[in-house]
Structures are given as C-alpha cells and as structure tokens.
Design a protein around this motif. Structure first.
Motif, PDB file in Angstrom:
ATOM      1  N   MET A   1      69.304  51.865  61.547  1.00 30.80           N
ATOM      2  CA  MET A   1      68.925  53.096  62.243  1.00 30.80           C
ATOM      3  C   MET A   1      70.165  53.827  62.738  1.00 30.80           C
ATOM      4  SD  MET A   1      66.516  53.610  65.626  1.00 30.80           S
ATOM      5  CE  MET A   1      65.009  53.282  64.731  1.00 30.80           C
ATOM      6  N   ILE A   2      70.126  55.147  62.686  1.00 30.53           N
ATOM      7  CA  ILE A   2      71.220  55.971  63.209  1.00 30.53           C
ATOM      8  C   ILE A   2      70.956  56.194  64.696  1.00 30.53           C
ATOM      9  CG2 ILE A   2      72.450  58.158  63.010  1.00 30.53           C
ATOM     10  CD1 ILE A   2      71.431  58.336  60.138  1.00 30.53           C
ATOM     11  N   ALA A   3      71.729  55.538  65.556  1.00 31.06           N
ATOM     12  CA  ALA A   3      71.483  55.580  66.995  1.00 31.06           C
ATOM     13  C   ALA A   3      72.262  56.674  67.702  1.00 31.06           C
ATOM     14  CB  ALA A   3      71.811  54.234  67.630  1.00 31.06           C
ATOM     15  N   GLN A   4      73.364  57.115  67.102  1.00 29.41           N
ATOM     16  CA  GLN A   4      74.165  58.169  67.727  1.00 29.41           C
ATOM     17  C   GLN A   4      75.080  58.806  66.690  1.00 29.41           C
ATOM     18  OE1 GLN A   4      76.020  55.554  70.618  1.00 29.41           O
ATOM     19  NE2 GLN A   4      77.963  55.600  69.502  1.00 29.41           N
ATOM     20  N   HIS A  47      72.806  61.368  71.123  1.00 28.92           N
ATOM     21  CA  HIS A  47      71.963  60.181  70.986  1.00 28.92           C
ATOM     22  C   HIS A  47      70.853  60.525  69.993  1.00 28.92           C
ATOM     23  CE1 HIS A  47      73.789  58.265  74.528  1.00 28.92           C
ATOM     24  NE2 HIS A  47      73.809  59.490  75.026  1.00 28.92           N
ATOM     25  N   THR A  48      70.622  59.684  69.013  1.00 25.68           N
ATOM     26  CA  THR A  48      69.686  60.047  67.949  1.00 25.68           C
ATOM     27  C   THR A  48      68.584  59.009  67.738  1.00 25.68           C
ATOM     28  OG1 THR A  48      71.128  59.047  66.275  1.00 25.68           O
ATOM     29  CG2 THR A  48      71.406  61.399  66.715  1.00 25.68           C
ATOM     30  N   TYR A  49      67.538  59.492  67.100  1.00 27.28           N
ATOM     31  CA  TYR A  49      66.415  58.642  66.690  1.00 27.28           C
ATOM     32  C   TYR A  49      66.005  59.064  65.288  1.00 27.28           C
ATOM     33  CZ  TYR A  49      61.603  57.031  66.140  1.00 27.28           C
ATOM     34  OH  TYR A  49      60.448  56.474  65.656  1.00 27.28           O
ATOM     35  N   ASN A  65      70.753  60.157  77.325  1.00 30.39           N
ATOM     36  CA  ASN A  65      69.837  59.054  77.058  1.00 30.39           C
ATOM     37  C   ASN A  65      68.486  59.235  77.724  1.00 30.39           C
ATOM     38  OD1 ASN A  65      70.567  56.941  75.295  1.00 30.39           O
ATOM     39  ND2 ASN A  65      72.189  56.292  76.684  1.00 30.39           N
ATOM     40  N   LYS A  68      66.241  61.151  75.432  1.00 29.16           N
ATOM     41  CA  LYS A  68      65.861  60.317  74.296  1.00 29.16           C
ATOM     42  C   LYS A  68      64.828  59.278  74.717  1.00 29.16           C
ATOM     43  CE  LYS A  68      67.636  57.025  70.904  1.00 29.16           C
ATOM     44  NZ  LYS A  68      68.847  56.319  70.374  1.00 29.16           N
ATOM     45  N   ASP A  69      65.023  58.683  75.877  1.00 34.73           N
ATOM     46  CA  ASP A  69      64.088  57.662  76.353  1.00 34.73           C
ATOM     47  C   ASP A  69      62.692  58.247  76.535  1.00 34.73           C
ATOM     48  OD1 ASP A  69      62.880  55.452  77.437  1.00 34.73           O
ATOM     49  OD2 ASP A  69      64.393  55.085  78.949  1.00 34.73           O
ATOM     50  N   LEU A  72      61.061  58.925  73.142  1.00 31.07           N
ATOM     51  CA  LEU A  72      60.540  57.717  72.506  1.00 31.07           C
ATOM     52  C   LEU A  72      59.192  57.320  73.100  1.00 31.07           C
ATOM     53  CD1 LEU A  72      63.794  55.560  72.223  1.00 31.07           C
ATOM     54  CD2 LEU A  72      62.610  56.791  70.406  1.00 31.07           C
TER      55      LEU A  72
END
Length: 202
Positions: A1-4, A47-49, A65, A68-69, A72
């Motif tokens: 996964m690309i996290a950032q 920060h990515t998802y 973050n 992003k949190d 999600l």
C-alpha cells in the motif's frame, strides 16, 4: 500500500493534485481544503490511502494524519465509500465534521455532495461516541495565538500539521521561549522553522 508521498506539486485540478515523485506523477484525490493549500512547484508531504476496487485504483491524500484517520473511519460506514468520505471532508473541516456527528446534525452532513439523509444517519449511528480521540489531536485553536499563526503559515506552504508543530516546538525550545511568541519574533521564528523542516527533508 502507498501510505505517503513526498515530492513536488506538478498540477492541481478541481478534485486532485498530481504529485511528482522521482519523475513519476501520482494523481491524488484530496479534500478541497487541502488542495487550496497547494501550489504548483512547491514541495509537499501527503498521507495517502490506496483504494482498490474491481475497476480502478484510486489514491486519496491528506495533509495531516487527522484528516486521513477520519477519512478511513468514514469510508468504512455502510453506504459511505471513499468518494462520499472525501466529499464530507471537502464540505466541512475535520472539527466541523466531528461537531456535526457529535450533535447528530443530519442536515449539516447532507451538505456534502453525494451524501443523502440516510447516509448521514448511518455516519452518525456508526461513529457517534467512537471519534472522541480525534478531538484534540492536531488542534491548534487552543495554542497561543502567535504559535497557531506560525503553524498555519507552515501548513499553507505545504507542510502537514504534525511536521509544523514539531518544528515550532523545537525552535521555541532552542530559543527558550515559553508560551506565546512575541509579535516581533514571529517572522524570525517562521524562517527558523522553515530551515528546520528543510533540513529534515534532506
């Protein structure tokens, strides 16, 4: 996964930014409030998802973050996928969303494109009482005025809140400043924070 991702902004569109990382351009869908802070040619840390569906791979990005949190958590609500979650974060700030959910304000949530009354009710049902940990994290409103201004200035240049806060804390500790920053020192503190952040990226 690309996290950032860390790179330079090469393009900004209505709902996404193209971030160039070592010559590769990543199309990153972002909340409108985050896109407003970006400028072509500037350095950015996102920060990515990565959302994987049957017919597409979509990358979503956030400058901090906390956003992003919440994203999600929102997109896991039945009937609220990544697109609707992003729409909610574009329609309101994180704090406004938390307040709307806490007050069970269905009308406020339906202001987001693609989120109807039933979807808003599901968000409230699923997340009420489960997002209290996001209330204080990254909150600069309770900081002394000039400290908040420096952090806001850094985030407007593309640095995310966590990095900006850490840089300000480091510079203030080095300067022996406790509490608010004197008005005449704000420009100097901002420059020093930028220097600290620049060194951390090398």
């Amino acid at each position: 996964m690309i996290a950032q991702l860390e790179g330079s902004v090469s393009q900004i569109a209505q709902d996404l930014a193209v971030i160039s990382v070592t010559g590769i351009g990543f199309a990153v869908r972002m909340p409108s409030s985050d896109l407003a802070h970006l400028h072509v040619g500037t350095h950015v840390f996102v920060h990515t998802y990565l959302s994987v569906s049957q017919d597409a791979l979509s990358l979503y990005g956030f400058l901090d973050n906390r956003s992003k949190d919440l994203f999600l958590r929102l997109q896991k609500v039945p009937g609220i996928g990544p697109k609707a979650a992003l729409s909610l974060l574009s329609a309101m700030t994180v704090d406004q969303l938390l307040t709307a959910i806490g007050k069970q304000d269905v009308t406020a949530l339906t202001k987001a494109k693609g989120v109807g009354r039933r979807g808003a009710q599901k968000v409230i049902l699923e997340l009420s009482g489960k997002i209290a940990d996001l209330d204080a994290d990254g909150d600069t409103d309770k900081l002394p005025r000039n400290i908040s201004e420096v952090i806001d200035g850094l985030t407007s240049l593309g640095w995310h809140t966590d990095e900006a806060r850490a840089a300000v804390d480091a510079v203030l500790q080095d300067e022996g400043i406790a509490g608010d920053i004197p008005d005449d020192r704000v420009p100097d503190i901002l420059r020093r924070c930028l220097a600290v952040l620049g060194r951390s990226r090398k």
